[in-house]
Motif scaffolding. Structure first.
Motif, PDB file in Angstrom:
ATOM      1  N   HIS A  66     -16.058 -57.450  11.112  1.00 36.13           N
ATOM      2  CA  HIS A  66     -16.888 -56.378  11.553  1.00 36.13           C
ATOM      3  C   HIS A  66     -16.674 -56.204  12.985  1.00 36.13           C
ATOM      4  O   HIS A  66     -17.669 -55.566  13.612  1.00 36.13           O
ATOM      5  CB  HIS A  66     -18.368 -56.751  11.100  1.00 36.13           C
ATOM      6  CG  HIS A  66     -19.162 -57.936  11.804  1.00 36.13           C
ATOM      7  ND1 HIS A  66     -19.592 -58.700  11.041  1.00 36.13           N
ATOM      8  CD2 HIS A  66     -19.348 -58.010  13.225  1.00 36.13           C
ATOM      9  CE1 HIS A  66     -20.142 -59.491  11.725  1.00 36.13           C
ATOM     10  NE2 HIS A  66     -20.139 -59.336  12.897  1.00 36.13           N
ATOM     11  N   PRO A  96     -10.676 -51.587   7.456  1.00 39.10           N
ATOM     12  CA  PRO A  96     -11.896 -51.396   7.009  1.00 39.10           C
ATOM     13  C   PRO A  96     -12.038 -51.428   5.304  1.00 39.10           C
ATOM     14  O   PRO A  96     -10.715 -51.195   4.684  1.00 39.10           O
ATOM     15  CB  PRO A  96     -12.434 -50.008   7.186  1.00 39.10           C
ATOM     16  CG  PRO A  96     -11.395 -49.217   7.482  1.00 39.10           C
ATOM     17  CD  PRO A  96      -9.956 -50.012   7.926  1.00 39.10           C
ATOM     18  N   ASN A  98     -12.551 -49.261   3.151  1.00 39.18           N
ATOM     19  CA  ASN A  98     -12.015 -47.975   2.553  1.00 39.18           C
ATOM     20  C   ASN A  98     -10.906 -47.156   3.458  1.00 39.18           C
ATOM     21  O   ASN A  98     -11.412 -47.097   4.830  1.00 39.18           O
ATOM     22  CB  ASN A  98     -12.889 -46.946   2.122  1.00 39.18           C
ATOM     23  CG  ASN A  98     -13.605 -47.545   0.801  1.00 39.18           C
ATOM     24  OD1 ASN A  98     -13.331 -47.834  -0.157  1.00 39.18           O
ATOM     25  ND2 ASN A  98     -15.067 -47.300   1.270  1.00 39.18           N
ATOM     26  N   GLU A 101     -12.006 -44.952   7.025  1.00 39.03           N
ATOM     27  CA  GLU A 101     -13.230 -45.272   7.110  1.00 39.03           C
ATOM     28  C   GLU A 101     -13.737 -45.243   8.351  1.00 39.03           C
ATOM     29  O   GLU A 101     -14.720 -44.750   8.806  1.00 39.03           O
ATOM     30  CB  GLU A 101     -13.956 -46.239   5.885  1.00 39.03           C
ATOM     31  CG  GLU A 101     -15.470 -46.019   5.910  1.00 39.03           C
ATOM     32  CD  GLU A 101     -16.125 -46.799   4.931  1.00 39.03           C
ATOM     33  OE1 GLU A 101     -16.557 -46.290   4.130  1.00 39.03           O
ATOM     34  OE2 GLU A 101     -15.715 -48.026   4.809  1.00 39.03           O
ATOM     35  N   SER A 102     -12.970 -46.414   8.921  1.00 36.80           N
ATOM     36  CA  SER A 102     -13.505 -46.951  10.520  1.00 36.80           C
ATOM     37  C   SER A 102     -12.233 -47.070  11.219  1.00 36.80           C
ATOM     38  O   SER A 102     -11.824 -48.446  11.512  1.00 36.80           O
ATOM     39  CB  SER A 102     -14.414 -47.920  10.402  1.00 36.80           C
ATOM     40  OG  SER A 102     -14.690 -48.351  11.501  1.00 36.80           O
ATOM     41  N   CYS A 105     -12.803 -49.218  13.945  1.00 36.20           N
ATOM     42  CA  CYS A 105     -13.338 -50.514  13.628  1.00 36.20           C
ATOM     43  C   CYS A 105     -14.542 -50.574  14.476  1.00 36.20           C
ATOM     44  O   CYS A 105     -15.211 -51.380  14.857  1.00 36.20           O
ATOM     45  CB  CYS A 105     -12.688 -51.817  14.082  1.00 36.20           C
ATOM     46  SG  CYS A 105     -11.247 -52.001  13.017  1.00 36.20           S
ATOM     47  N   GLU A 108     -20.045 -45.340  12.998  1.00 34.54           N
ATOM     48  CA  GLU A 108     -19.718 -44.168  12.900  1.00 34.54           C
ATOM     49  C   GLU A 108     -19.960 -43.301  13.942  1.00 34.54           C
ATOM     50  O   GLU A 108     -19.266 -42.052  14.202  1.00 34.54           O
ATOM     51  CB  GLU A 108     -20.219 -43.843  11.536  1.00 34.54           C
ATOM     52  CG  GLU A 108     -19.878 -42.341  11.013  1.00 34.54           C
ATOM     53  CD  GLU A 108     -20.392 -42.061   9.446  1.00 34.54           C
ATOM     54  OE1 GLU A 108     -19.881 -40.996   8.852  1.00 34.54           O
ATOM     55  OE2 GLU A 108     -21.192 -42.911   9.017  1.00 34.54           O
ATOM     56  N   ASP A 122     -19.383 -53.108  13.808  1.00 31.81           N
ATOM     57  CA  ASP A 122     -19.629 -51.947  12.680  1.00 31.81           C
ATOM     58  C   ASP A 122     -19.913 -52.847  11.536  1.00 31.81           C
ATOM     59  O   ASP A 122     -19.061 -53.450  10.626  1.00 31.81           O
ATOM     60  CB  ASP A 122     -18.446 -51.306  12.481  1.00 31.81           C
ATOM     61  CG  ASP A 122     -18.515 -49.979  11.374  1.00 31.81           C
ATOM     62  OD1 ASP A 122     -19.677 -50.256  10.608  1.00 31.81           O
ATOM     63  OD2 ASP A 122     -17.613 -49.229  11.325  1.00 31.81           O
ATOM     64  N   SER A 124     -21.699 -51.862   8.826  1.00 35.17           N
ATOM     65  CA  SER A 124     -21.796 -51.236   7.582  1.00 35.17           C
ATOM     66  C   SER A 124     -20.461 -51.203   6.807  1.00 35.17           C
ATOM     67  O   SER A 124     -20.094 -50.726   5.721  1.00 35.17           O
ATOM     68  CB  SER A 124     -22.629 -49.956   7.629  1.00 35.17           C
ATOM     69  OG  SER A 124     -21.903 -49.152   8.404  1.00 35.17           O
ATOM     70  N   ARG A 125     -19.368 -51.015   7.978  1.00 37.21           N
ATOM     71  CA  ARG A 125     -18.011 -50.769   7.590  1.00 37.21           C
ATOM     72  C   ARG A 125     -16.904 -51.688   8.101  1.00 37.21           C
ATOM     73  O   ARG A 125     -16.115 -51.265   8.867  1.00 37.21           O
ATOM     74  CB  ARG A 125     -17.525 -49.325   7.849  1.00 37.21           C
ATOM     75  CG  ARG A 125     -18.335 -48.168   7.265  1.00 37.21           C
ATOM     76  CD  ARG A 125     -18.110 -46.913   7.971  1.00 37.21           C
ATOM     77  NE  ARG A 125     -17.973 -46.936   9.422  1.00 37.21           N
ATOM     78  CZ  ARG A 125     -17.564 -46.033  10.184  1.00 37.21           C
ATOM     79  NH1 ARG A 125     -17.065 -44.902   9.609  1.00 37.21           N
ATOM     80  NH2 ARG A 125     -17.342 -46.039  11.448  1.00 37.21           N
ATOM     81  N   CYS A 127     -14.446 -53.960   9.613  1.00 40.75           N
ATOM     82  CA  CYS A 127     -12.988 -54.318   9.699  1.00 40.75           C
ATOM     83  C   CYS A 127     -12.533 -55.572   9.486  1.00 40.75           C
ATOM     84  O   CYS A 127     -13.392 -56.652   9.898  1.00 40.75           O
ATOM     85  CB  CYS A 127     -12.128 -53.876  11.082  1.00 40.75           C
ATOM     86  SG  CYS A 127     -11.954 -51.965  11.167  1.00 40.75           S
TER      87      CYS A 127
END
Length: 308
Positions: A66, A96, A98, A101-102, A105, A108, A122, A124-125, A127
């Motif tokens: 993260h 990440p 998906n 998505e990031s 890293c 958003e 990050d 929630s998403r 890396c």
């Protein structure tokens, strides 16, 4: 111009000198490397005042789960300490959950300028690294080649360091890419030593494990003992001691490398000697001031290593 042509002639014509200028000037740069799975970004830090008549050490950074290159660099004080050793830094980007998505890293709502402050995670998403996978090992090798080809890094002085999930990634290179890396430093995380085989090129290895860190406490002794045997090292002996930290070293290994293990009392999944950039919770205690500084200690230890 005449002087530059003369220097180049001496370098190429006599092999008496090495003349090399990095592709980019000093400072931070983001570029791409190409792997079998496509292009991936990497962030570079080129120290000031690198000599033109020698090659330099290179260090790959693998951030934690993260996190991102900017956060890890700030946490480690990486650019400052690496500059003292004339070391070029290459900071990798994990992937990440998906794809796409990031891409940097970071959260958003945080662009590169925001992320470059080095205090964003990050959650929630996140890396991460698939430690030991061909995808991420190939990425590490591609970065190493970039450092050699474009940034005047000595192919015999390429190292890797990572924290937590990034520590597992860095450690895996000792087994998955021993022909490329001269040494790796594992901060937290774990290594599946069954992936390491006798007869592989020796790699210097140093691990740091907090005694309350469940990601490494179950495997750290086994890893150190296995690598000592594989590298044909001496028995372990004490190498560093403070009120909170004890290290043991096995030297005299094949290829002039070493295996070293440091245990830190009361430390969890953290960078030894460096408090988190942002506390995880209110009033999170700071680290014991006698904790080993893993960044400085690693750079000092690796400064004496050159791959055969």
């Amino acid at each position: 111009i005449v002087l530059l042509e003369l220097i180049t002639f001496l370098a190429v014509g006599t092999n008496a000198f090495t003349f090399c200028v990095p592709k980019y000037p000093s400072g931070y740069h983001i570029t791409n490397v190409t792997t079998a799975t496509g292009n991936r970004s990497v962030m570079l830090y080129i120290p000031e005042n690198l000599g033109m008549f020698s090659l330099h050490p290179g260090m790959l950074f693998f951030h934690g789960w993260h996190a991102n290159p900017w956060y890890f660099n700030r946490l480690a004080n990486g650019n400052v300490e690496a500059s003292k050793f004339g070391t070029v830094l290459a900071m990798g980007f994990g992937t990440p959950p998906n794809p796409g998505e990031s891409p940097i890293c970071c959260p958003e709502d945080c662009d590169i300028m925001c992320c470059s402050e080095g205090d964003k995670l990050d959650l929630s998403r996140p890396c991460a690294w698939d430690a030991g996978s061909s995808r991420d090992v190939d990425y590490a090798k591609a970065i190493a080649k970039l450092l050699q080809d474009d940034f005047c890094v000595d192919s015999k002085k390429i190292f890797a360091m990572g924290l937590s999930n990034g520590g597992s990634m860095a450690a895996s290179l000792a087994c998955k890419a021993p022909e490329t890396f001269a040494g790796v430093a594992q901060l937290s995380g774990s290594l599946n030593v069954s992936r390491c085989f006798a007869g592989s090129p020796p790699v210097a290895f140093i691990s740091y494990c907090g005694e309350t860190d469940m990601s490494c406490t179950m495997t750290t002794n086994q890893t150190a003992d296995r690598l000592r045997i594989l590298n044909n090292c001496s028995e372990f002996h004490s190498s560093f001691s403070s009120e909170s930290t004890t290290c043991r070293l096995a030297d005299g290994c094949d290829g002039g490398v070493f295996v070293e293990q440091c245990l830190i009392k009361g430390l969890g999944d953290e960078f030894p000697g460096h408090d988190r950039v942002v506390p995880l919770y209110p009033f999170e205690p700071k680290q014991d001031p006698t904790n080993i500084d893993a960044m400085i200690y690693t750079l000092k230890r690796f400064s004496k290593i050159k791959k055969n």
